[in-house]
Structure formats: C-alpha cells, structure tokens
Scaffold this motif. Structure first.
Motif, PDB file in Angstrom:
ATOM      1  N   GLU A 176       3.113   1.076  -3.598  1.00  0.00           N
ATOM      2  CA  GLU A 176       2.386   1.011  -4.869  1.00  0.00           C
ATOM      3  C   GLU A 176       1.080   1.796  -4.889  1.00  0.00           C
ATOM      4  O   GLU A 176       0.578   2.124  -5.971  1.00  0.00           O
ATOM      5  N   LYS A 177       0.509   2.108  -3.724  1.00  0.00           N
ATOM      6  CA  LYS A 177      -0.812   2.727  -3.701  1.00  0.00           C
ATOM      7  C   LYS A 177      -0.849   4.089  -3.009  1.00  0.00           C
ATOM      8  O   LYS A 177      -1.928   4.602  -2.702  1.00  0.00           O
ATOM      9  N   PRO A 236      -7.592   2.030  -1.627  1.00  0.00           N
ATOM     10  CA  PRO A 236      -7.136   0.653  -1.852  1.00  0.00           C
ATOM     11  C   PRO A 236      -7.371  -0.213  -0.629  1.00  0.00           C
ATOM     12  O   PRO A 236      -7.137   0.207   0.502  1.00  0.00           O
ATOM     13  N   GLY A 255      -6.311   3.896   3.228  1.00  0.00           N
ATOM     14  CA  GLY A 255      -6.175   2.517   2.779  1.00  0.00           C
ATOM     15  C   GLY A 255      -6.705   1.602   3.867  1.00  0.00           C
ATOM     16  O   GLY A 255      -6.839   2.024   5.033  1.00  0.00           O
ATOM     17  N   TRP A 262      -6.890  -5.926  -3.417  1.00  0.00           N
ATOM     18  CA  TRP A 262      -5.676  -6.718  -3.626  1.00  0.00           C
ATOM     19  C   TRP A 262      -5.588  -7.751  -2.509  1.00  0.00           C
ATOM     20  O   TRP A 262      -6.341  -7.710  -1.541  1.00  0.00           O
ATOM     21  N   LEU A 283       0.824  -1.204   0.000  1.00  0.00           N
ATOM     22  CA  LEU A 283       0.000   0.000   0.000  1.00  0.00           C
ATOM     23  C   LEU A 283       0.862   1.259   0.000  1.00  0.00           C
ATOM     24  O   LEU A 283       0.519   2.259  -0.648  1.00  0.00           O
TER      25      LEU A 283
END
Length: 423
Positions: free
Chosen positions: A183-184, A271, A246, A297, A180
């Motif tokens: 990448e997020k 995410p 997140g 994910w 997280l």
C-alpha cells in the motif's frame, strides 16, 4: 498494549529465585485446595469454583508504566462480569473477579499470583510478559490454571494453559511490513528502518521485520532503544542518513509520537507503522497529532473500539454508561475479548460437566472459530497464536478511540508461511 522484557540477566535470575521461593511457600495451600468433587448441577468442580461462584483473577498494572492499559482492560472485564452475572451467570454460578495491581513491579506481580493461585480457577489478564514467563513453569507444572495474558511474545507459545490472544509480535510485524510494500510503495532493494525496544517485545517484532524484509527484498536498518529513551531525534537522523523508505516502530506511545514528530519536522516524509503498544489516542492531542494523522499507521491484532460494527458500537455504549468520565482506547477491546474467551471456555466446560482447571483448559481447545466481535480466534493449537490476522489502522481524532480501519483483518502471504519460535 505493551509487553516487553525489561529485565536484565540479574533481574531474570531474581525472578527465577522468587518464583522458586513462592512455589515452596504455597505448596501446602496447593495441596489443600484439590478438587471439590461433583457440585451443583452434577458439574465437577475444582479450585476457584463453588456451587454458587466461579472465581477469576486479574493481575494488572493500574499504577505503573502501563496504568492506562491496565485500567481499560480491567474495567472492560469488570463490565463483562457484571453483565454476565446480571444475565444469570455461567453454569448457575456468579462470576467473581479479584483484581490485584502489581504496578509493573516483578515482586508484587509474583506475590499477587501466589496469593490468588489457590483461590481462582484462572486469570482473565496478566500484564507483563516477563512476569508471565517467570511463572510459566509453575503454571504448566503444578498449577494448570488458564492464563490469558496481555502479552503477545512468541516465547509464551507452547503452553496449554498460557494462551496468546491474537497474533504474536513477529506475525503482526510481518503483516505491517506487507502493508508498507503493498500500500505504501516499498519495493525490492529499499531500506526499511525498525525502531524497537530491547527485550521480548521489540526483539520478537524485529524477528518478524527481518523475515518479511527477506521475503520482499528489503534491507532492515535497526535502531534498538530502551524504554527510557523518549527523544527519537538520534534515531531519525540515523534512519534519514541511511535512506530508509519506510519505518516500523515497536515501542511505546511516547516513542512513536517522538519518532513521527521528529521525522515530519526534519522532512523524513516516509510511511511509519507501529504495532502493539505504539499508539494511544491521547497522542492526537499533542504537537505530534497532525503528523500522526498524515504519516502514521498501526498494526493491531483486533478491530478497534471505534469500528463501525454492532459489537463495537454496543461495547462503546455500555462502557460509556459504566465509566462516563473515562476515555476510549483499544485496551477495552483487549480486556473484553479476553474475558469473553474465558467465559466461553467456562460455558463449554459446563456443558462437559467439568469446571476443574483441566476441564476448562480442555474446553478452550474446542474453540476453533470464536469471535467476540473484534476478530476470530482458534485455540485448538497451543503452539500457535490464536490468530495471524492484523488490522491496519490510521489515527483519526474524529473516531471513538482515535483510530479508523484502513485495512480489514488480513493475513499476509509471508505471515501464512512463518513459524513463530515457540518458547
């Protein structure tokens, strides 16, 4: 994949009492099944091993809350046994797998363990971390049969006989949070929501998210739930009000689907990443399916059944041929990997001419870089999980098993420096 401690203090006490009673009841059997001495091929044999057979046990859930997992794990292991036997067996002996369905009932689980203990050399699966924990003292003390549980709690670490396959819940969650952040877009100062089951599974995962959050400068907003809580509306509302950027979910597939579906419907478009049991490919056929493919994910201890690798493609083909009417999921990978690890330990024990329980346990310690095709494992240290790697997957209904790999097996820097709390 799914193992959480649902037992209250009362249930835990009942389990302890039942273990004590079953241990007393089986003491005479344990004594009468001592090592048989040297057998075929000059190999020392013990409980569960004859000149012609090696008996293995599987304590599974085919009719309870984890019936889908239990079926996949068991059928994959039956497929492994069938293929090994067709190729001549191990150490000149055929494998025999005896399956007992405990239906995720503690009394049935412990009764099944007691029944099989004098008859098998060890267990290729044991579903239910509370049940495994309940027999841990017996296994470590008098029984010493290798157990490869379908459970990943750090509380099971430390036993030379009960060996966790893959990363523990805490390590897996640390890797999930790392995804997280890297990448997020989560950054220092952000709030991270964590929805988790009460008990072993969720609370061990929470330890991981707190550790990772501290390293990344995040603040964890906790939402503890029960396995019977299926509507995540209240949790989503609380996390939205808290302003999380997140979310991690350590719960079951049903809870994950509700969380993602409600978040999408209420425009909490952040995410969300799950771990261990928080996905099933059947979810993609529900109303939450489109949202899952867009904003969800999953951190896995192994490559998925739909991986684009020779090992995965062969397993898919073999499994479909054996069970043409059944769907594919990652329980197949878990079952196949555990059976393969047990088989490799048997081969090493055979080379050492010692197929006693102690000989097999020693043989497992020599496997420090074993790969059944879905990830490497190191069993040389009983106090450590066999791997710290996690694969990050994303739901995709076009892929066998419903998940595609978006990040290959990797250990985050935070996970490298983390020491799981050994039980």
């Amino acid at each position: 994949m799914i193992h959480r401690r649902q037992a209250s203090r009362t249930t835990a006490a009942a389990l302890a009492t039942l273990v004590a009673l079953t241990a007393v009841g089986c003491s005479s059997k344990a004594k009468s099944g001592d090592d048989n001495g040297t057998g075929a091929g000059g190999v020392k044999a013990g409980k569960g091993v004859t000149d012609k057979t090696i008996a293995l046990g599987a304590l599974t859930d085919m009719t309870g809350v984890y019936a889908t997992l239990g079926k996949s794990v068991t059928q994959a292991q039956q497929l492994y046994v069938k293929q090994v036997n067709a190729a001549g067996g191990i150490c000149g002996r055929q494998l025999e797998l005896t399956v007992r369905d405990h239906g995720y009932d503690p009394q049935k689980a412990l009764s099944a363990y007691t029944e099989l203990e004098p008859k098998v050399v060890g267990y290729t699966q044991f579903i239910g971390s509370p049940f495994v924990a309940a027999v841990k003292q017996r296994v470590d003390g008098q029984d010493k049969g290798l157990v490869l549980p379908q459970a990943w709690s750090a509380s099971l670490l430390g036993s030379p006989y009960i060996r966790v396959l893959g990363s523990t819940y805490d390590v897996e969650t640390i890797n999930a949070v790392d995804f997280l952040v890297k990448e997020k877009g989560l950054k220092s100062g952000d709030k991270l929501g964590h929805v988790y089951f009460e008990g072993d599974y969720g609370e061990n995962a929470l330890a991981g998210s707190k550790y990772a959050a501290e390293k990344a400068g995040l603040t964890v907003v906790e939402q503890k739930i029960k396995p019977t809580d299926n509507d995540m509306s209240a949790q989503v509302a609380a996390l939205k009000q808290a302003g999380v950027k997140g979310i991690v979910i350590s719960a079951g597939p049903r809870q994950a689907a509700s969380l993602v579906g409600v978040a999408a419907a209420t425009k909490l478009l952040v995410p969300i990443i799950g771990n261990n049991s928080a996905f099933a490919p059947q979810l993609l056929g529900t109303q939450a399916g489109p949202a899952l493919e867009k904003m969800y994910w999953f951190a896995s201890p192994a490559l998925p059944i739909g991986a684009d690798t020779p090992a995965a493609k062969k397993l898919v083909a073999d499994y479909k041929a054996a069970y043409p009417s059944d769907s594919l999921d990652n329980g197949i990978v878990a079952g196949w990997t555990a059976a393969s690890v047990f088989g490799e330990a048997l081969k090493k024990a055979c080379d050492a001419k010692d197929l006693t329980r102690e000989g097999i346990d020693k043989a497992l310690l020599t496997l420090n870089s074993y790969d059944a095709g879905f990830g490497k494992h190191d069993f040389s240290d009983p106090k450590a999980p066999s791997s710290r790697e996690s694969v990050i997957l994303q739901p995709d209904k076009t892929i066998p098993g419903g998940m595609r790999t978006v990040r290959q097996p990797e250990v985050s820097e935070a996970a490298k420096g983390f020491t799981p709390k050994v039980g």
